[in-house]
Design an enzyme around this catalytic site. Sequence first.
Site, PDB file in Angstrom:
ATOM      1  CE  LYS A  23       8.266  12.738  -2.940  1.00 10.10           C
ATOM      2  NZ  LYS A  23       7.576  12.502  -4.219  1.00 10.10           N
ATOM      3  NE  ARG A  28      -2.024   8.990  -3.481  1.00 12.05           N
ATOM      4  CZ  ARG A  28      -0.860   9.060  -4.123  1.00 12.05           C
ATOM      5  NH1 ARG A  28       0.093   9.872  -3.689  1.00 12.05           N
ATOM      6  NH2 ARG A  28      -0.648   8.339  -5.212  1.00 12.05           N
ATOM      7  NE  ARG A 123       9.294  12.614 -13.740  1.00 11.50           N
ATOM      8  CZ  ARG A 123       8.954  12.362 -12.478  1.00 11.50           C
ATOM      9  NH1 ARG A 123       9.084  13.301 -11.558  1.00 11.50           N
ATOM     10  NH2 ARG A 123       8.489  11.177 -12.140  1.00 11.50           N
ATOM     11  CG  ASP A 316       9.861   6.747  -5.095  1.00 13.15           C
ATOM     12  OD1 ASP A 316      10.017   6.776  -6.334  1.00 13.15           O
ATOM     13  OD2 ASP A 316       8.836   7.187  -4.535  1.00 13.15           O
ATOM     14  NE  ARG A 347      14.979   9.034  -8.698  1.00 11.41           N
ATOM     15  CZ  ARG A 347      13.921   9.170  -7.923  1.00 11.41           C
ATOM     16  NH1 ARG A 347      13.157   8.127  -7.641  1.00 11.41           N
ATOM     17  NH2 ARG A 347      13.619  10.341  -7.397  1.00 11.41           N
TER      18      ARG A 347
HETATM   19  C1  S3P Z   1       4.038   8.278  -6.322  1.00  7.81           C
HETATM   20  C2  S3P Z   1       4.118   7.214  -7.165  1.00  7.81           C
HETATM   21  C3  S3P Z   1       5.372   6.745  -7.756  1.00  7.81           C
HETATM   22  C4  S3P Z   1       6.585   7.269  -7.000  1.00  7.81           C
HETATM   23  C5  S3P Z   1       6.467   8.733  -6.697  1.00  7.81           C
HETATM   24  C6  S3P Z   1       5.232   9.020  -5.865  1.00  7.81           C
HETATM   25  C7  S3P Z   1       2.719   8.705  -5.812  1.00  7.81           C
HETATM   26  O1  S3P Z   1       5.445   7.203  -9.095  1.00  7.81           O
HETATM   27  O2  S3P Z   1       7.762   7.024  -7.744  1.00  7.81           O
HETATM   28  O3  S3P Z   1       7.602   9.198  -5.974  1.00  7.81           O
HETATM   29  O4  S3P Z   1       2.658   9.502  -4.872  1.00  7.81           O
HETATM   30  O5  S3P Z   1       1.719   8.235  -6.356  1.00  7.81           O
HETATM   31  P1  S3P Z   1       4.770   6.388 -10.316  1.00  7.81           P
HETATM   32  O6  S3P Z   1       3.317   6.409 -10.136  1.00  7.81           O
HETATM   33  O7  S3P Z   1       5.187   7.138 -11.554  1.00  7.81           O
HETATM   34  O8  S3P Z   1       5.353   5.020 -10.260  1.00  7.81           O
END
Ligand code: S3P
Length: 435
Positions: A23, A28, A123, A316, A347
């Site tokens: 993901k 990106r 959020r 995650d 969570r």
């Molecule tokens: C992600 C960073 C993480 C992760 C999220 C995806 C990313 O979040 O929990 O599922 O793609 O940069 P945080 O940057 O808030 O830790």
Amino acid sequence: MNLKTIAFNHSQLTGELTVPGDKSISHRAVMLGSIAEGTTRITGFLDGEDCLRTIDIFRQLGVSIEREGTNVTIHSPGMKNWTMPEGELYAGNSGTTARLMLGILAGSNVTSVLTGDEYLSKRPMNRVSLPLRLMGASIEGQPDSNLLPLTISGSSLQAIDYEMPVASAQVKSAILLAGLNAEGKTSVSEQTVSRDHTERMLEQFGVSIEQKGKTVSVEGGAELKGTDVHVPGDISSAAFFMVAAAIKEGNWITFNNVGLNPTRTGILDVLEKMGAAIEIVDQKGEIGEPYGTVKVAYNRLQGTEVSGELIPRLIDELPVIALLATQAKGTTIIKDAAELRVKETDRIAAVTAELKKLGANIEETEDGMIIHGPTPLSGGTLFSYGDHRIGMMAAIASIVAKDPITIQDVACINISYPTFFEHLEKLTSPSNVNG
Ligand code: S3P
């Protein structure tokens, strides 16, 4: 509310599995391919809800994006030639879309309004909008640019040196992406290293990145060139099936083409520390993202501590690690993970409440959970809280739960793993090679 009832207590999980694309890397690839002028071809793209929101946003900015399943082709006029969007830019449930887009849009030449669903709208966005404002970004919204919807008026930016107060790849990435359009050298320093997909991919698009210890820097004004990106399987999706393989005697799964970026492989370290049988069969992909084949099998499990520098490497995976800990002998302590409270849902509260319904011995702490095991789990009705990872944790619990499990609001699993139940069923059937 959409419901699903499952029972896998009498099933054995064995076979090969190829999980959908990562993901974080899929987001990106679309973002950098849209910033770059020219053509970018992505293979292995995750066609989950979150990443589709990112594609839709760039289409609204005038980027041509064709998608056939997991193959995506981007023809972009380059960021300087994006067009003003007609409507709002909707990030859905996706925190990565919202936070990284803030960084990108801040230095663009468009004005836009970024929105999200009911969960994302709660959020915190301040963690990116405040440092971006230090760079000169114009981001407006209530309260104090913390919550969506936010209005971003693209403007000229100045580089900053930023010390991150939280370990967050989304914050780091938003600042670095804004830094591409800032005057001077933008540096971000982390206390604990978070996933580095943005840095790796910027290099693939021809941008030079300086890494000194825990500080990463980018010079403003770099030109990105369209390129080909291979997205490996998402280790965060694989993690659910890794735990499924580890918690029941006789289970084993071989994961093909799974991402092995060291900033993401904390789950393998924890499984190994708890006693599961782990084998990295092969590893490839020196340029860009490492990936390979991993086999996980059952073995007797013991409790452990999950804390400190390990946390961002498995942030995650903590909901499913809590489930894993219910099947391990002794105490598992998860701490330093207060970030879990600001994910798709809180969570810590959600995992504790739902696993308790199954009879787990789990308690909530301010920054984690304490689990005593092993405990036999019963069935029950569990709520996903609209959070894909809570929904999948509930489904994996059915492998050991003695009665059926009903998951309420199960559709959210499509956010990151649309073929989750298909894969779960194939692994439990006799001819079980999944693709
Ligand atoms: C992600 C960073 C993480 C992760 C999220 C995806 C990313 O979040 O929990 O599922 O793609 O940069 P945080 O940057 O808030 O830790």
